[in-house]
Scaffold this motif. Structure first.
Motif, PDB file in Angstrom:
ATOM      1  N   VAL A 105       0.831  -1.206   0.000  1.00 56.87           N
ATOM      2  CA  VAL A 105       0.000   0.000   0.000  1.00 56.87           C
ATOM      3  C   VAL A 105       0.862   1.252   0.000  1.00 56.87           C
ATOM      4  N   LEU A 106       1.831   1.306   0.902  1.00 61.50           N
ATOM      5  CA  LEU A 106       2.682   2.493   1.014  1.00 61.50           C
ATOM      6  C   LEU A 106       3.477   2.730  -0.265  1.00 61.50           C
ATOM      7  N   ALA A 107       4.023   1.660  -0.830  1.00 63.48           N
ATOM      8  CA  ALA A 107       4.805   1.791  -2.058  1.00 63.48           C
ATOM      9  C   ALA A 107       3.926   2.282  -3.205  1.00 63.48           C
ATOM     10  N   GLY A 108       2.712   1.734  -3.306  1.00 62.29           N
ATOM     11  CA  GLY A 108       1.811   2.143  -4.380  1.00 62.29           C
ATOM     12  C   GLY A 108       1.416   3.597  -4.283  1.00 62.29           C
ATOM     13  N   LEU A 115       5.317  10.143  -8.989  1.00 61.59           N
ATOM     14  CA  LEU A 115       5.198  10.258 -10.443  1.00 61.59           C
ATOM     15  C   LEU A 115       4.222  11.348 -10.869  1.00 61.59           C
ATOM     16  N   GLY A 116       3.539  11.947  -9.897  1.00 60.71           N
ATOM     17  CA  GLY A 116       2.605  13.024 -10.201  1.00 60.71           C
ATOM     18  C   GLY A 116       1.301  12.559 -10.805  1.00 60.71           C
ATOM     19  N   LEU A 117       0.884  11.328 -10.517  1.00 55.00           N
ATOM     20  CA  LEU A 117      -0.361  10.792 -11.073  1.00 55.00           C
ATOM     21  C   LEU A 117      -1.569  11.420 -10.381  1.00 55.00           C
ATOM     22  N   PRO A 118      -2.686  11.531 -11.095  1.00 52.58           N
ATOM     23  CA  PRO A 118      -3.911  12.073 -10.478  1.00 52.58           C
ATOM     24  C   PRO A 118      -4.372  11.199  -9.313  1.00 52.58           C
ATOM     25  N   GLU A 119      -5.166  11.790  -8.432  1.00 56.08           N
ATOM     26  CA  GLU A 119      -5.607  11.092  -7.230  1.00 56.08           C
ATOM     27  C   GLU A 119      -6.357   9.779  -7.506  1.00 56.08           C
ATOM     28  N   PRO A 120      -7.201   9.685  -8.556  1.00 47.97           N
ATOM     29  CA  PRO A 120      -7.845   8.383  -8.829  1.00 47.97           C
ATOM     30  C   PRO A 120      -6.848   7.254  -9.073  1.00 47.97           C
ATOM     31  N   PHE A 121      -5.717   7.567  -9.688  1.00 42.09           N
ATOM     32  CA  PHE A 121      -4.675   6.562  -9.898  1.00 42.09           C
ATOM     33  C   PHE A 121      -4.028   6.173  -8.571  1.00 42.09           C
ATOM     34  N   VAL A 122      -3.836   7.141  -7.707  1.00 42.45           N
ATOM     35  CA  VAL A 122      -3.252   6.862  -6.388  1.00 42.45           C
ATOM     36  C   VAL A 122      -4.172   5.935  -5.599  1.00 42.45           C
ATOM     37  N   GLN A 123      -5.464   6.224  -5.642  1.00 41.79           N
ATOM     38  CA  GLN A 123      -6.436   5.389  -4.928  1.00 41.79           C
ATOM     39  C   GLN A 123      -6.456   3.968  -5.488  1.00 41.79           C
ATOM     40  N   ALA A 124      -6.370   3.862  -6.803  1.00 43.00           N
ATOM     41  CA  ALA A 124      -6.368   2.536  -7.423  1.00 43.00           C
ATOM     42  C   ALA A 124      -5.100   1.769  -7.059  1.00 43.00           C
ATOM     43  N   MET A 125      -3.969   2.446  -7.013  1.00 38.32           N
ATOM     44  CA  MET A 125      -2.710   1.792  -6.663  1.00 38.32           C
ATOM     45  C   MET A 125      -2.708   1.315  -5.215  1.00 38.32           C
ATOM     46  N   THR A 127      -5.080  -0.098  -3.658  1.00 38.77           N
ATOM     47  CA  THR A 127      -5.895  -1.305  -3.488  1.00 38.77           C
ATOM     48  C   THR A 127      -5.515  -2.420  -4.454  1.00 38.77           C
ATOM     49  N   LYS A 128      -4.444  -2.261  -5.205  1.00 35.29           N
ATOM     50  CA  LYS A 128      -4.136  -3.197  -6.288  1.00 35.29           C
ATOM     51  C   LYS A 128      -3.740  -4.589  -5.817  1.00 35.29           C
ATOM     52  N   ALA A 129      -3.351  -4.754  -4.551  1.00 35.60           N
ATOM     53  CA  ALA A 129      -2.862  -6.049  -4.078  1.00 35.60           C
ATOM     54  C   ALA A 129      -3.931  -6.904  -3.422  1.00 35.60           C
ATOM     55  N   VAL A 130      -5.183  -6.428  -3.398  1.00 30.92           N
ATOM     56  CA  VAL A 130      -6.252  -7.240  -2.807  1.00 30.92           C
ATOM     57  C   VAL A 130      -7.193  -7.708  -3.908  1.00 30.92           C
TER      58      VAL A 130
END
Length: 228
Positions: A105-108, A115-125, A127-130
């Motif tokens: 979670v922390l790494a994502g 990388l300056g990604l928009p917040e929706p990408f941050v939120q998706a990253m 939760t990507k491991a569950v």
């Protein structure tokens, strides 16, 4: 008639693509011939060449998504058969999965923001491991987008299934339980399916790690995310 709106055709396409991927993997035993990855490529190609719409395909294959839940429950049989081996290392398993999930979670989150990604990408990253059902609920609670969440979950699963075993073996990790825990923590159901192709202990460890990581992440992520 739009063939992508015919459930029988799309379910047949999905199962056929997966079985072809399974056949190729069992014949050549190459990690990059992961059945899920092969199926995705084949189905995407058919949709593209047929000028189809992804939404039509998804609606036609809803029954397959519904069947994911009872399929996951079947993993309980593997856990039961390997219960003695897992119980002997119960504390280490819980510690490893909880630390691995939190690190993911922390790494994502921090990599996405670096990388300056928009917040929706941050939120998706985050939760990507569950596994997908839990990831979608978590994403909803964080205000994320379902499509991005599914995409990152799928990407995480495929990457772990394709490169997880070769990477772990390259760094000297060959123990079936340790390998299964690592793959299940990071790559949920797709990684667990790959572990099941190796041996029962690895599959049981991966299934347990997938369940524990989903449980732990669902508990702390809604509170932790807003502190990050």
């Amino acid at each position: 008639m739009n063939p992508f709106q015919v459930p029988a055709l799309m379910i047949g396409l999905t199962l056929g693509a997966y079985l072809l991927g399974q056949h190729l993997f069992l014949r050549y035993r190459k990690s990059w011939l992961n059945p899920v990855l092969v199926a995705i490529i084949l189905i995407a190609t058919v949709i593209r060449l047929g000028s189809g719409v992804v939404e039509d395909y998804l609606k036609s294959t809803q029954i397959l998504v519904f069947m994911l839940s009872p399929t996951v429950v079947c993993l309980a049989l593997i856990l039961y058969e390997q219960a003695a081996a897992l119980q002997r290392r119960a504390f280490a398993i819980v510690a490893a999965v909880s630390c691995g999930g939190l690190t993911n979670v922390l790494a994502g989150v921090y990599l996405s923001r670096w990388l300056g990604l928009p917040e929706p990408f941050v939120q998706a990253m985050s939760t990507k491991a569950v596994t997908t059902p839990i990831a979608l609920e978590l994403s909803k609670s964080l205000g994320g987008e379902a499509s991005l969440t599914v995409a990152f979950v799928l990407m995480s699963g495929i990457m772990g299934a394709v490169w997880g075993l070769p990477f772990l073996r390259a760094v000297g990790i060959k123990d079936p339980m340790e390998t299964g825990l690592a793959i299940g923590t990071v790559s949920h159901g797709i990684g667990t399916a790959r572990a099941q192709q190796e041996n029962d202990l690895m599959a049981a460890a991966a299934a347990l790690a997938m369940a524990l990581n989903g449980l732990f992440t669902a508990f702390y992520l809604p509170y932790l995310y807003f502190w990050l």
